[in-house]
Design an enzyme around this catalytic site. Structure first.
Site, PDB file in Angstrom:
ATOM      1  N   PRO A 123     -43.271  12.675   8.670  1.00 32.47           N
ATOM      2  CA  PRO A 123     -44.550  13.248   8.247  1.00 32.47           C
ATOM      3  C   PRO A 123     -45.330  12.224   7.415  1.00 32.47           C
ATOM      4  O   PRO A 123     -44.763  11.564   6.541  1.00 32.47           O
ATOM      5  CB  PRO A 123     -44.142  14.462   7.409  1.00 32.47           C
ATOM      6  CG  PRO A 123     -42.744  14.770   7.825  1.00 32.47           C
ATOM      7  CD  PRO A 123     -42.125  13.465   8.201  1.00 32.47           C
ATOM      8  N   LEU A 124     -46.625  12.106   7.669  1.00 33.65           N
ATOM      9  CA  LEU A 124     -47.432  11.123   6.950  1.00 33.65           C
ATOM     10  C   LEU A 124     -47.448  11.421   5.454  1.00 33.65           C
ATOM     11  O   LEU A 124     -47.552  10.494   4.643  1.00 33.65           O
ATOM     12  CB  LEU A 124     -48.854  11.105   7.511  1.00 33.65           C
ATOM     13  CG  LEU A 124     -49.015  10.499   8.914  1.00 33.65           C
ATOM     14  CD1 LEU A 124     -50.463  10.569   9.365  1.00 33.65           C
ATOM     15  CD2 LEU A 124     -48.529   9.058   8.926  1.00 33.65           C
ATOM     16  N   CYS A 125     -47.357  12.713   5.091  1.00 35.09           N
ATOM     17  CA  CYS A 125     -47.369  13.043   3.661  1.00 35.09           C
ATOM     18  C   CYS A 125     -46.140  12.471   2.965  1.00 35.09           C
ATOM     19  O   CYS A 125     -46.211  12.030   1.804  1.00 35.09           O
ATOM     20  CB  CYS A 125     -47.451  14.554   3.460  1.00 35.09           C
ATOM     21  SG  CYS A 125     -46.114  15.486   4.239  1.00 35.09           S
ATOM     22  N   THR A 126     -45.004  12.464   3.670  1.00 40.92           N
ATOM     23  CA  THR A 126     -43.787  11.877   3.093  1.00 40.92           C
ATOM     24  C   THR A 126     -43.951  10.375   2.921  1.00 40.92           C
ATOM     25  O   THR A 126     -43.571   9.807   1.880  1.00 40.92           O
ATOM     26  CB  THR A 126     -42.577  12.168   4.001  1.00 40.92           C
ATOM     27  OG1 THR A 126     -42.382  13.577   4.099  1.00 40.92           O
ATOM     28  CG2 THR A 126     -41.310  11.520   3.445  1.00 40.92           C
TER      29      THR A 126
ATOM     30  N   GLU B 157     -46.599   9.892  -0.015  1.00 37.93           N
ATOM     31  CA  GLU B 157     -46.399  10.442  -1.358  1.00 37.93           C
ATOM     32  C   GLU B 157     -44.961  10.350  -1.861  1.00 37.93           C
ATOM     33  O   GLU B 157     -44.730   9.998  -3.024  1.00 37.93           O
ATOM     34  CB  GLU B 157     -46.844  11.925  -1.366  1.00 37.93           C
ATOM     35  CG  GLU B 157     -48.273  12.152  -0.913  1.00 37.93           C
ATOM     36  CD  GLU B 157     -49.298  11.541  -1.858  1.00 37.93           C
ATOM     37  OE1 GLU B 157     -48.952  11.313  -3.037  1.00 37.93           O
ATOM     38  OE2 GLU B 157     -50.440  11.295  -1.419  1.00 37.93           O
TER      39      GLU B 157
END
Length: 449
Positions: A209-212, A215
Site C-alpha cells: 500500500p502506498l500509505c505504508t 508513512e
C-alpha cells in the site's frame, strides 16, 4: 568416414536413446543413425533467456545432439550473476549475456552453430520465431512467457472441425526455478494447455500500500519501493524509470538507504534493491541444472520420438530431497490464446481504422495500439515508423477488401493489453466473420468454426 573415438564417446549416451527400440517410444520412432543425423541437420532450437537457466539450457542442448541453436536475451552481465550463471566470468561484466553465452558454449562444444541475439523479444518480427522447430524458455518473467506463448500459439491453425493442424503446432519447453524449487513443462499449442490456460498457477505479485511506503515503512523492501515508486517521480518530473539502467538503479538504492536510515531499518543492499525493483527471483545453480536437464530431455523426446513426452507439468522440490511430481493439467477450451480464435462479426463496410478502434473498446480484448496481420501480410503496423508509413493508407480501406473479400478468415492482432494494472505486449488471434456474405452460416454466427 569412420567416427573418431572422441566423437563416439560424445554420442554414446545419446545413441542409447536413438539407436535402439523401447517400450515408451513414440508411434513414429524408428531407431537408427539417420535419426541422429536428422537431429543434427534439421532441428532448430531457440533458447529464450541467457540467465541462470538459459546458460544451462544452451549447454545441455548443445551436448544432446542439437547443432543449430540460437539464443535471445536483452540483458548485460552483472557481478551478481556470476554465482550461478556459469558461462560468465568477471571480465564479462557489462557484456551482452546472449553473445557471451554463445561464445562460451562454442569454445567447449565442437560442431555446434549458435547465433546470439542481443535484443528484446518484442523487437523480433513474428515470423522470426516461426523458423524454429522448438522454442525453449529459460525466463524469470511472467510477461515474457505470455508473449512467447502467444507468438507460438499464433502460428497454430485449426481445421473445419476445430482440430489443430499438426504441421502448425510450435512446441515449447518451459522451465522455471525459485530457490530449491522448479518446474519443467511441455506446451504443444492446441493439444496441451498453453501458458495462458494455467496462468492461475502463478501467485499475484506482492504489492505494498502506498500509505505504508509513505508513512510507516517497516522493512527494507518498503524503503526501496518508496524510492522507486514515489521519490523517483517527485524528483524526476515524469521521466521514465529504466530498471536496466545502472545509474537509475543506483539512484534508487541511494535514496532507499537514506529512507532506511531515517526509520532505523537495516538490510538495504544494492542486490536487494535490484531484486525488489526488477522482481528478481532467487536462484540456485543446482536447481537450474536439474530443471535444464529435464527441459533438454523433453526437447530431445519431441524431436526424435525416442520416448513419450512429459504429460505435461513436472515440479521439483529440492528442499525435500529429490522430490518430483508430474501433474497433467487440462487445456482451457475457451482460451483466447491457444484456442481457434475469438469470433468477431463485422459489417463488410468496416474500415481497418474502425476495427482498431473497436478492439480498444471490446471488453474481451481491450487491445490498444493494435497492429493487424492477415496471412503473413502486414495490413497495418504501429512500428517501426517505416512500416507504419507504408501501411497507413490501409486504415481508410474496408477490412473486407483488404482480406481478399473472403467471408471468414483469421487475422492476428498485436498490441498492448492491461494485466494486473500493467500494460503488457500481447498477441491475439481473431476469427473474422463478415455479416451478410454468401457462405456464412448460422453456425458461424453462433460461434462455430
Amino acid at each position: 568416414m569412420a567416427e573418431s573415438g572422441s566423437a563416439k564417446s560424445r554420442t554414446r549416451d545419446l545413441d542409447k536413446l536413438l539407436l535402439r527400440p523401447g517400450n515408451l517410444v513414440g508411434s513414429t520412432f524408428e531407431p537408427g543413425t539417420e535419426l541422429r543425423d536428422d537431429l543434427h541437420k534439421y532441428a532448430r532450437v531457440l533458447v529464450v533467456g541467457a540467465g541462470g537457466l538459459g546458460c544451462e539450457l544452451l549447454k545441455d542442448l548443445a551436448l544432446s545432439g542439437f547443432r543449430n541453436l540460437e539464443v535471445i536475451d536483452m540483458d548485460r552481465i552483472e557481478v551478481s550473476n556470476l554465482n550461478r550463471q556459469f558461462l560468465f566470468r568477471l571480465e564479462d561484466v557489462g557484456k551482452p549475456k546472449a553473445e557471451v553465452a554463445a561464445k562460451r558454449v562454442l569454445e567447449r562444444v565442437s560442431g555446434v552453430n549458435i547465433v546470439p541475439h542481443f535484443c528484446r523479444i518484442e523487437d523480433k518480427e513474428i515470423k522470426f520465431y516461426n523458423d524454429f522447430t522448438i522454442i525453449a524458455l529459460g525466463l524469470d518473467s511472467i510477461e515474457a512467457r505470455s508473449y512467447i506463448n502467444a507468438v507460438a500459439c499464433g502460428f497454430l491453425e485449426y481445421d473445419e472441425d476445430d482440430n489443430p493442424r499438426e504441421e502448425t503446432i510450435k512446441p515449447m519447453v518451459d522451465g522455471g526455478t525459485e530457490g530449491f524449487k522448479g518446474h519443467a513443462r511441455v506446451i504443444m499449442p492446441g493439444v496441451t494447455p498453453c501458458f495462458e490456460c494455467t496462468i492461475w498457477l502463478f501467485p499475484p505479485q506482492v504489492k505494498f500500500p502506498l500509505c505504508t511506503l509513505a508513512e510507516t515503512p517497516r522493512t527494507a523492501a518498503h524503503c526501496i519501493e518508496y524510492a522507486h515508486l514515489i521519490k523517483w517521480d517527485e524528483v524526476h518530473n515524469g521521466k521514465a524509470f529504466d530498471p536496466d539502467d545502472p545509474d537509475h538503479m543506483k539512484w534508487v538504492y541511494n535514496e532507499a538507504v537514506k529512507r532506511a536510515d531515517l526509520f532505523g531499518i537495516p538490510g538495504v543492499t544494492y542486490s536487494l534493491t535490484q531484486g525488489v525493483v526488477k522482481n528478481i527471483i532467487p536462484a540456485i545453480a543446482s536447481t537450474n541444472a536439474v530443471i535444464s536437464a529435464a527441459c533438454a530431455l523433453e526437447a530431445l523426446k519431441i524431436m526424435s520420438g525416442c520416448s513419450k513426452t512429459l504429460s505435461n507439468y513436472l515440479t521439483y522440490n529440492g528442499g525435500e530431497g529429490l522430490h518430483t511430481k508430474v501433474t497433467e493439467f487440462v487445456k482451457d477450451k475457451d482460451c483466447l490464446v491457444c484456442g481457434p480464435g475469438v469470433l468477431i462479426e463485422l459489417d463488410v463496410s468496416i474500415t481497418l481504422q474502425k476495427l482498431i478502434d473497436q478492439l480498444e473498446e471490446d471488453p474481451k480484448l481491450l487491445i490498444s495500439k493494435a497492429s493487424i496481420i492477415h496471412q503473413g501480410k502486414n495490413l497495418y503496423m504501429q512500428a517501426p515508423p517505416v512500416l507504419e508509413e507504408m501501411t497507413r493508407s490501409n486504415l481508410s480501406l474496408p477490412l473486407y477488401n483488404l482480406m481478399g473479400k473472403v467471408s471468414k478468415d483469421v487475422i492476428h492482432v498485436s498490441g498492448m493489453a492491461s494485466k494486473n494494472d500493467k500494460k503488457i505486449s500481447c498477441l491475439r488471434k481473431l476469427r473474422v466473420v463478415f455479416k451478410g456474405i454468401d457462405g456464412v452460416t448460422d453456425m458461424d454466427m453462433a460461434g462455430g468454426a
